[in-house]
Enzyme design. Sequence first.
Site, PDB file in Angstrom:
ATOM      1  N   ARG B  50      11.982  36.692  64.177  1.00 37.58           N
ATOM      2  CA  ARG B  50      11.457  37.113  62.883  1.00 37.58           C
ATOM      3  C   ARG B  50      12.324  36.541  61.791  1.00 37.58           C
ATOM      4  O   ARG B  50      13.512  36.323  61.991  1.00 37.58           O
ATOM      5  CB  ARG B  50      11.520  38.629  62.744  1.00 37.58           C
ATOM      6  CG  ARG B  50      10.913  39.374  63.869  1.00 37.58           C
ATOM      7  CD  ARG B  50      11.170  40.866  63.675  1.00 37.58           C
ATOM      8  NE  ARG B  50      10.630  41.593  64.818  1.00 37.58           N
ATOM      9  CZ  ARG B  50      10.364  42.891  64.802  1.00 37.58           C
ATOM     10  NH1 ARG B  50      10.596  43.605  63.715  1.00 37.58           N
ATOM     11  NH2 ARG B  50       9.861  43.485  65.869  1.00 37.58           N
ATOM     12  N   ASP B  52      12.997  37.847  57.710  1.00 35.62           N
ATOM     13  CA  ASP B  52      12.672  38.965  56.821  1.00 35.62           C
ATOM     14  C   ASP B  52      11.882  38.522  55.594  1.00 35.62           C
ATOM     15  O   ASP B  52      11.785  37.329  55.306  1.00 35.62           O
ATOM     16  CB  ASP B  52      13.967  39.618  56.333  1.00 35.62           C
ATOM     17  CG  ASP B  52      14.512  40.592  57.358  1.00 35.62           C
ATOM     18  OD1 ASP B  52      13.805  40.888  58.332  1.00 35.62           O
ATOM     19  OD2 ASP B  52      15.658  41.036  57.167  1.00 35.62           O
ATOM     20  N   TYR B 110      21.385  29.041  60.913  1.00 40.64           N
ATOM     21  CA  TYR B 110      20.911  29.510  59.611  1.00 40.64           C
ATOM     22  C   TYR B 110      21.693  28.808  58.516  1.00 40.64           C
ATOM     23  O   TYR B 110      22.883  28.509  58.682  1.00 40.64           O
ATOM     24  CB  TYR B 110      21.128  31.019  59.454  1.00 40.64           C
ATOM     25  CG  TYR B 110      20.088  31.856  60.153  1.00 40.64           C
ATOM     26  CD1 TYR B 110      18.908  32.205  59.508  1.00 40.64           C
ATOM     27  CD2 TYR B 110      20.285  32.301  61.455  1.00 40.64           C
ATOM     28  CE1 TYR B 110      17.944  32.978  60.145  1.00 40.64           C
ATOM     29  CE2 TYR B 110      19.331  33.067  62.106  1.00 40.64           C
ATOM     30  CZ  TYR B 110      18.157  33.409  61.441  1.00 40.64           C
ATOM     31  OH  TYR B 110      17.203  34.168  62.073  1.00 40.64           O
ATOM     32  N   ARG B 197      23.163  37.725  56.448  1.00 39.72           N
ATOM     33  CA  ARG B 197      23.245  38.202  55.060  1.00 39.72           C
ATOM     34  C   ARG B 197      24.474  39.085  54.834  1.00 39.72           C
ATOM     35  O   ARG B 197      25.076  39.054  53.764  1.00 39.72           O
ATOM     36  CB  ARG B 197      21.947  38.918  54.677  1.00 39.72           C
ATOM     37  CG  ARG B 197      20.778  37.924  54.560  1.00 39.72           C
ATOM     38  CD  ARG B 197      19.438  38.603  54.496  1.00 39.72           C
ATOM     39  NE  ARG B 197      19.339  39.448  53.308  1.00 39.72           N
ATOM     40  CZ  ARG B 197      18.283  40.244  53.064  1.00 39.72           C
ATOM     41  NH1 ARG B 197      17.272  40.304  53.927  1.00 39.72           N
ATOM     42  NH2 ARG B 197      18.246  40.969  51.974  1.00 39.72           N
TER      43      ARG B 197
END
Lengths: 260, 260
Positions: B50, B52, B110, B197
């Site tokens: 997933r 967000d 990422y 994050r």
Amino acid sequence: MRTVAMIVSYDGTAYSGFQSQPQGQTVQDEIQLALQRLTGEAIKIDGSGRTDAGVHAYGQVISFVTESPIPMKRFAMALNGWLPNDIIVRSAHEMPAGFHARIHAVRKTYRYSITTGKYPNVFTSRYRFHHYNPLDVDAMRKAIVHLLGEHDFSSFTSAGSTKRSHVRTIHEVSIEQDGEDIHTFVTGNGFLYNMVRIIMGTLMWVGEGKWEPERMPRVIEAMDRSQAGPKAGAQGLTLWEVGYPEPFSQWLQIDPANDM
Amino acid sequence: MRTVAMIVSYDGTAYSGFQSQPQGQTVQDEIQLALQRLTGEAIKIDGSGRTDAGVHAYGQVISFVTESPIPMKRFAMALNGWLPNDIIVRSAHEMPAGFHARIHAVRKTYRYSITTGKYPNVFTSRYRFHHYNPLDVDAMRKAIVHLLGEHDFSSFTSAGSTKRSHVRTIHEVSIEQDGEDIHTFVTGNGFLYNMVRIIMGTLMWVGEGKWEPERMPRVIEAMDRSQAGPKAGAQGLTLWEVGYPEPFSQWLQIDPANDM
């Protein structure tokens, strides 16, 4: 009363152009609404010129008068707090009374960006025209230099133009290639309606090999819209910079440390 | 029946994340709708994981099975014709039966992008976290290396995590500075909910001088969310690349000439 000029960037994707109009949300509407919220005044702004629906700006200049006592060094950031994310004031400057962003503009630079290759880049596609096949950038460079100087650009304006004269002077042209991205910069004393987009549509035909670069002088001389290429898409176009004469230009300097 | 994998980019700004859910439009919904329009089949896709709401992807990988006879070399472009502009399929590959984008993924990278300076850049602000003041990138580099290797990352996941184990291995970290833009790349065998994050929120505290880089090992060892920094904004995060083991990886090569 103070006369204020601001240098403004916007992503035009979501707007029906810069200038207020009966239908659709515009950049001018958003800035005026933010000014009203910030200052409590109903302020009408003037832009250096219109930009069409979907066209962007990096260095649009606006001017307005206000009673607001907000210090200039805080005005831009304060207004950004009221603006949507796709409009950003880069700087605010107090100008001599009577300064007008459109009337005093003497020079404008537009950038037109193309990306070639099978698929566009999702992170830049809002600001690029996607051309599926490679373009011959050397041929485009050979063609664009013919625009330099003073010409009647009637071949490069849409039929709806209401300008009295189609004579404009192009001061500088350049084409930069960055991988699959091609950025064309055109600087002139003014531009007719759709002029840059029709220039770019014509240049892309040259880049595709459909037309020889040497055809460009004949296209200009024809002074006939039907002799130029198609109008390129709005999303590739960005109003890059607006120039003003002395003494105005000395107040319109962006502090590079405060800018991107 | 063919098993297909696709490498997909998206601008997540407008979506409630990748995965279908009861409320809000998702990237998965858009891709499935486009596949239905293209093939006439009701196809369920699986993503590598997933992302967000508001998070982007450059190299998300999806897999699905289809009866469609569309040749692979045309499948991506044909599907792009049905997709909105903020989702782009970069390539399509026929895979061995049983390939699953999530189950077979062994490595993810990422990117987290920050822009510093007084004003954000309107053309990149959808993909950058705006940090108003400069950051000490050297201090951030000294801090981030402590993440390398196998650790229990409980300090870096939101309280709602339902994962059985919080042990993950970080293989590579790097921070690139490009003017006022700071891009952090983190590669690991997997990531907990909000892990990148929270790592970035912690790194920004280090970059601000609020915390010393040497505090990082203690934050990790605490295995306590309250000992890490805040969760950084979604808009700076992009799922950059997903890695698969041999033999799958040999089919998932993008032809560079076809990519941006």
